[in-house]
Design an enzyme around this catalytic site. Structure first.
Site, PDB file in Angstrom:
ATOM      1  N   ARG A 158     -16.292  -5.876 -11.763  1.00  0.00           N
ATOM      2  CA  ARG A 158     -16.293  -4.985 -10.312  1.00  0.00           C
ATOM      3  C   ARG A 158     -16.580  -3.636  -9.919  1.00  0.00           C
ATOM      4  O   ARG A 158     -16.833  -3.141  -9.383  1.00  0.00           O
ATOM      5  CB  ARG A 158     -14.694  -5.754  -9.189  1.00  0.00           C
ATOM      6  CG  ARG A 158     -14.818  -6.991  -8.466  1.00  0.00           C
ATOM      7  CD  ARG A 158     -13.564  -7.752  -8.360  1.00  0.00           C
ATOM      8  NE  ARG A 158     -12.578  -6.776  -7.437  1.00  0.00           N
ATOM      9  CZ  ARG A 158     -11.992  -6.838  -6.774  1.00  0.00           C
ATOM     10  NH1 ARG A 158     -11.104  -7.814  -7.145  1.00  0.00           N
ATOM     11  NH2 ARG A 158     -11.307  -6.039  -6.126  1.00  0.00           N
ATOM     12  N   TYR A 172     -14.343   5.534   4.893  1.00  0.00           N
ATOM     13  CA  TYR A 172     -13.593   6.881   5.138  1.00  0.00           C
ATOM     14  C   TYR A 172     -12.227   7.460   3.703  1.00  0.00           C
ATOM     15  O   TYR A 172     -11.695   6.206   2.715  1.00  0.00           O
ATOM     16  CB  TYR A 172     -12.717   6.454   6.381  1.00  0.00           C
ATOM     17  CG  TYR A 172     -11.594   5.303   6.208  1.00  0.00           C
ATOM     18  CD1 TYR A 172     -12.458   4.233   6.469  1.00  0.00           C
ATOM     19  CD2 TYR A 172     -10.377   4.547   6.430  1.00  0.00           C
ATOM     20  CE1 TYR A 172     -11.480   3.035   6.572  1.00  0.00           C
ATOM     21  CE2 TYR A 172      -9.799   3.780   6.015  1.00  0.00           C
ATOM     22  CZ  TYR A 172     -10.731   2.861   6.233  1.00  0.00           C
ATOM     23  OH  TYR A 172     -10.400   1.026   6.148  1.00  0.00           O
ATOM     24  N   PRO A 173     -11.619   8.758   4.041  1.00  0.00           N
ATOM     25  CA  PRO A 173     -10.624   8.431   2.689  1.00  0.00           C
ATOM     26  C   PRO A 173      -9.656   8.720   3.656  1.00  0.00           C
ATOM     27  O   PRO A 173      -9.075   8.307   4.582  1.00  0.00           O
ATOM     28  CB  PRO A 173     -10.942  10.384   2.899  1.00  0.00           C
ATOM     29  CG  PRO A 173     -11.500  10.484   3.454  1.00  0.00           C
ATOM     30  CD  PRO A 173     -12.284  10.080   4.344  1.00  0.00           C
ATOM     31  N   MET A 174      -8.378   8.605   2.224  1.00  0.00           N
ATOM     32  CA  MET A 174      -7.218   8.059   2.886  1.00  0.00           C
ATOM     33  C   MET A 174      -6.224   8.559   2.530  1.00  0.00           C
ATOM     34  O   MET A 174      -6.364   8.285   0.461  1.00  0.00           O
ATOM     35  CB  MET A 174      -6.898   6.520   3.433  1.00  0.00           C
ATOM     36  CG  MET A 174      -6.639   4.924   2.278  1.00  0.00           C
ATOM     37  SD  MET A 174      -6.012   3.534   3.114  1.00  0.00           S
ATOM     38  CE  MET A 174      -4.397   3.700   2.816  1.00  0.00           C
ATOM     39  N   LYS A 176      -1.355   7.623   0.839  1.00  0.00           N
ATOM     40  CA  LYS A 176      -0.493   6.852   0.838  1.00  0.00           C
ATOM     41  C   LYS A 176       0.276   7.957   0.905  1.00  0.00           C
ATOM     42  O   LYS A 176       1.185   8.825   0.388  1.00  0.00           O
ATOM     43  CB  LYS A 176       0.013   6.152   0.387  1.00  0.00           C
ATOM     44  CG  LYS A 176      -0.888   4.723  -0.331  1.00  0.00           C
ATOM     45  CD  LYS A 176      -0.568   3.495  -0.122  1.00  0.00           C
ATOM     46  CE  LYS A 176      -1.559   2.468   0.288  1.00  0.00           C
ATOM     47  NZ  LYS A 176      -1.624   1.172  -0.809  1.00  0.00           N
ATOM     48  N   HIS A 199      -0.901  -6.701   1.606  1.00  0.00           N
ATOM     49  CA  HIS A 199      -2.016  -6.203   2.266  1.00  0.00           C
ATOM     50  C   HIS A 199      -3.700  -7.359   1.861  1.00  0.00           C
ATOM     51  O   HIS A 199      -4.007  -7.238   2.762  1.00  0.00           O
ATOM     52  CB  HIS A 199      -2.049  -5.190   2.038  1.00  0.00           C
ATOM     53  CG  HIS A 199      -3.996  -4.532   1.420  1.00  0.00           C
ATOM     54  ND1 HIS A 199      -4.185  -3.431   2.797  1.00  0.00           N
ATOM     55  CD2 HIS A 199      -4.502  -4.366   0.640  1.00  0.00           C
ATOM     56  CE1 HIS A 199      -5.616  -3.449   2.314  1.00  0.00           C
ATOM     57  NE2 HIS A 199      -5.719  -2.980   0.993  1.00  0.00           N
ATOM     58  N   GLN A 212     -14.780  -5.003   0.132  1.00  0.00           N
ATOM     59  CA  GLN A 212     -14.002  -3.946   0.413  1.00  0.00           C
ATOM     60  C   GLN A 212     -14.165  -2.908  -1.386  1.00  0.00           C
ATOM     61  O   GLN A 212     -14.164  -3.818  -2.155  1.00  0.00           O
ATOM     62  CB  GLN A 212     -12.943  -3.517   0.313  1.00  0.00           C
ATOM     63  CG  GLN A 212     -11.840  -2.879  -0.422  1.00  0.00           C
ATOM     64  CD  GLN A 212     -10.473  -2.982  -0.784  1.00  0.00           C
ATOM     65  OE1 GLN A 212      -9.687  -2.755  -0.023  1.00  0.00           O
ATOM     66  NE2 GLN A 212     -10.710  -3.858  -1.145  1.00  0.00           N
ATOM     67  N   SER A 250      -0.527  -0.208   5.393  1.00  0.00           N
ATOM     68  CA  SER A 250      -0.831   0.460   7.485  1.00  0.00           C
ATOM     69  C   SER A 250       0.253   1.702   7.489  1.00  0.00           C
ATOM     70  O   SER A 250      -0.215   2.656   8.024  1.00  0.00           O
ATOM     71  CB  SER A 250      -2.072   0.340   7.471  1.00  0.00           C
ATOM     72  OG  SER A 250      -2.986  -0.681   6.227  1.00  0.00           O
TER      73      SER A 250
HETATM   74  O1  76R Z   1      -8.930  -6.137  -4.375  1.00  0.00           O
HETATM   75  C1  76R Z   1      -8.735  -7.323  -4.304  1.00  0.00           C
HETATM   76  O2  76R Z   1      -8.985  -7.650  -3.708  1.00  0.00           O
HETATM   77  C2  76R Z   1      -7.022  -8.101  -4.758  1.00  0.00           C
HETATM   78  C3  76R Z   1      -6.021  -6.866  -3.610  1.00  0.00           C
HETATM   79  C4  76R Z   1      -6.162  -5.765  -2.779  1.00  0.00           C
HETATM   80  C5  76R Z   1      -6.241  -4.981  -3.333  1.00  0.00           C
HETATM   81  C6  76R Z   1      -5.347  -4.695  -4.546  1.00  0.00           C
HETATM   82  C7  76R Z   1      -6.896  -5.584  -1.572  1.00  0.00           C
HETATM   83  C8  76R Z   1      -7.972  -6.450  -0.491  1.00  0.00           C
HETATM   84  N1  76R Z   1      -6.612  -4.080  -1.500  1.00  0.00           N
HETATM   85  C9  76R Z   1      -6.117  -3.312  -2.299  1.00  0.00           C
HETATM   86  C10 76R Z   1      -6.263  -2.341  -2.504  1.00  0.00           C
HETATM   87 MN1  76R Z   1      -7.867  -3.291   0.370  1.00  0.00          MN
HETATM   88  N2  76R Z   1      -8.161  -2.309   1.818  1.00  0.00           N
HETATM   89  C11 76R Z   1      -7.820  -0.570   2.349  1.00  0.00           C
HETATM   90  C12 76R Z   1      -8.191  -1.086   3.624  1.00  0.00           C
HETATM   91  O3  76R Z   1      -7.311   0.957   7.531  1.00  0.00           O
HETATM   92  C13 76R Z   1      -6.579   0.506   6.422  1.00  0.00           C
HETATM   93  O4  76R Z   1      -5.480   0.136   6.977  1.00  0.00           O
HETATM   94  C14 76R Z   1      -6.891   0.351   5.407  1.00  0.00           C
HETATM   95  C15 76R Z   1      -7.618   0.688   4.380  1.00  0.00           C
HETATM   96  C16 76R Z   1      -9.270  -2.133   3.984  1.00  0.00           C
HETATM   97  C17 76R Z   1      -9.370  -2.093   5.554  1.00  0.00           C
HETATM   98  C18 76R Z   1      -8.795  -2.915   3.395  1.00  0.00           C
HETATM   99  C19 76R Z   1      -9.216  -3.554   3.623  1.00  0.00           C
HETATM  100  N3  76R Z   1      -6.845  -1.642  -0.499  1.00  0.00           N
HETATM  101  C20 76R Z   1      -6.198  -1.143  -2.023  1.00  0.00           C
HETATM  102  C21 76R Z   1      -6.077   0.002  -1.701  1.00  0.00           C
HETATM  103  C22 76R Z   1      -5.413   0.583  -3.428  1.00  0.00           C
HETATM  104  C23 76R Z   1      -4.039   1.107  -3.004  1.00  0.00           C
HETATM  105  C24 76R Z   1      -3.094   1.041  -4.090  1.00  0.00           C
HETATM  106  O5  76R Z   1      -3.302   0.642  -5.125  1.00  0.00           O
HETATM  107  O6  76R Z   1      -1.804   1.387  -4.007  1.00  0.00           O
HETATM  108  C25 76R Z   1      -6.559   0.924  -0.717  1.00  0.00           C
HETATM  109  C26 76R Z   1      -6.060   2.229  -0.657  1.00  0.00           C
HETATM  110  C27 76R Z   1      -6.820  -0.095   0.293  1.00  0.00           C
HETATM  111  C28 76R Z   1      -7.383   0.024   1.532  1.00  0.00           C
HETATM  112  N4  76R Z   1      -8.015  -5.006   0.934  1.00  0.00           N
HETATM  113  C29 76R Z   1      -8.075  -5.841   0.727  1.00  0.00           C
HETATM  114  C30 76R Z   1      -8.600  -4.989   1.819  1.00  0.00           C
HETATM  115  C31 76R Z   1      -9.654  -6.043   2.815  1.00  0.00           C
HETATM  116  C32 76R Z   1     -10.612  -7.070   3.545  1.00  0.00           C
HETATM  117  C33 76R Z   1      -9.447  -7.014   1.135  1.00  0.00           C
HETATM  118  C34 76R Z   1      -9.649  -8.857   1.065  1.00  0.00           C
HETATM  119  C35 76R Z   1     -10.677  -8.371  -0.087  1.00  0.00           C
HETATM  120  C36 76R Z   1     -11.059  -9.322  -0.319  1.00  0.00           C
HETATM  121  O7  76R Z   1     -10.119 -10.858  -0.752  1.00  0.00           O
HETATM  122  O8  76R Z   1     -12.327 -10.206  -0.333  1.00  0.00           O
END
Ligand code: 76R
Length: 277
Positions: A158, A172-174, A176, A199, A212, A250
């Site tokens: 990946r 978009y950038p974000m 925490k 999440h 994603q 979020s």
């Molecule tokens: O990687 C993985 O699929 C495992 C679970 C997972 C992680 C570790 C995951 C799943 N995310 C992870 C990490 Mn995410 N994600 C976002 C946003 O708009 C917002 O409110 C936030 C922006 C969305 C929309 C989203 C969607 N994710 C992260 C991280 C790193 C955080 C850290 O390390 O502290 C961020 C910043 C972030 C933000 N997330 C998923 C999704 C979706 C759709 C999934 C499911 C993926 C799948 O199962 O195919």
């Protein structure tokens, strides 16, 4: 937030990194374009097409073009490369094209594809505990690395992926939040893991319709992550991001930059967009 000793507030979660990523956005000088004759336009488009074809998928990364909706940009390129220097090179090659005289830079963002190992590390510790190995055992560190390697092998693909073949991107950038009350970085690793599990569970409902790609940018650019969501249906971005807003990760901790929505464009489609407008 609960109280933790300094030892419990554990360090950064382990992450695995892949390609460096550049989001490279431009407006377009339509006025100057209209002043050119047909031959000049044809030559410029052919240079742009050749550049994009040569920049696309290979062992050294990938590149894609997106037509952006709204006024923040006209065109966004997303590049994956092994180093920032390689990103500079692909951008320099674009700047060397004649059409680049009409490209007005409007936004750029540097990050690196990241998979966080919240789950993989917890799983590795659990496996070793099951084998009766405690963290003070002299062989623990080595056994842990071995176990982690197993858990993470599948995640590696990946990190060095190509751009998803989907019709639209939402970028978009974000960051925490590090506020007085809600500070992500003062939570314990366990709390963060629990929250990230929620999440991931919510996000997984969109597994079929969205790809994603998270890229880390702490120390690289102005925010902490770049979020790329790729889907064939742009309405899914609204549904997913809205639903995410109610998830505690979020709702309590997320802060966002500008949103860019782009329609994926092949080299031919990009040229047709410019040429026929
Ligand atoms: O990687 C993985 O699929 C495992 C679970 C997972 C992680 C570790 C995951 C799943 N995310 C992870 C990490 Mn995410 N994600 C976002 C946003 O708009 C917002 O409110 C936030 C922006 C969305 C929309 C989203 C969607 N994710 C992260 C991280 C790193 C955080 C850290 O390390 O502290 C961020 C910043 C972030 C933000 N997330 C998923 C999704 C979706 C759709 C999934 C499911 C993926 C799948 O199962 O195919």
């Amino acid at each position: 937030m609960s109280e933790h000793s300094a030892a419990e507030i554990s360090s950064a979660p382990e992450t695995m990194e892949g390609w460096y990523v550049l989001h490279d956005c431009y407006r377009f000088d339509w006025k100057a374009w209209r002043r050119l004759d047909m031959e000049q336009r044809r030559e410029m488009l052919s240079g742009l097409r050749d550049w994009l074809i040569s920049a696309r998928g290979s062992e050294r990364g990938d590149s894609g073009a997106f037509i952006v909706s709204g006024q923040k940009a006209e065109i966004m390129f997303i590049h994956y490369r092994p180093t920032p220097a390689a990103l500079n090179a692909v951008r320099r090659d674009l700047m060397a094209c004649d059409i680049a005289d009409l490209f007005i830079p409007s936004y750029g963002y540097l990050s690196i594809i990241e998979v966080s190992l919240y789950e993989a590390t917890a799983m590795a510790h659990r496996m070793l505990a099951k084998q009766g190995l405690t963290s003070d055992a002299p062989t623990y560190a080595e056994a842990y690395q071995e176990e982690l390697a197993k858990q993470t092998q599948q995640l590696e693909a990946r990190c060095f992926r190509s751009l998803p073949d989907r019709g639209y991107v939402c970028f978009y950038p974000m960051s925490k939040r590090r506020g007085e009350h809600d500070n992500w970085y003062l939570l314990s690793q366990d709390e963060r893991r629990q929250l990230m599990r929620g999440h991931g569970r919510l996000g997984h409902k969109f597994h079929q319709s969205v790809t994603q790609i998270i890229s880390g940018s702490t120390g690289l650019d102005d925010w902490e992550w770049g979020v790329d969501l790729h889907s064939d249906d742009p309405l899914v971005f609204k549904k997913l991001v809205y639903e995410m807003r109610f998830d505690p990760v979020s709702a309590r901790f997320a802060e966002f930059g500008q949103f860019f929505i782009g329609k994926s464009a092949s080299p031919e489609e990009l040229c047709a967009f410019i040429g026929q407008s």
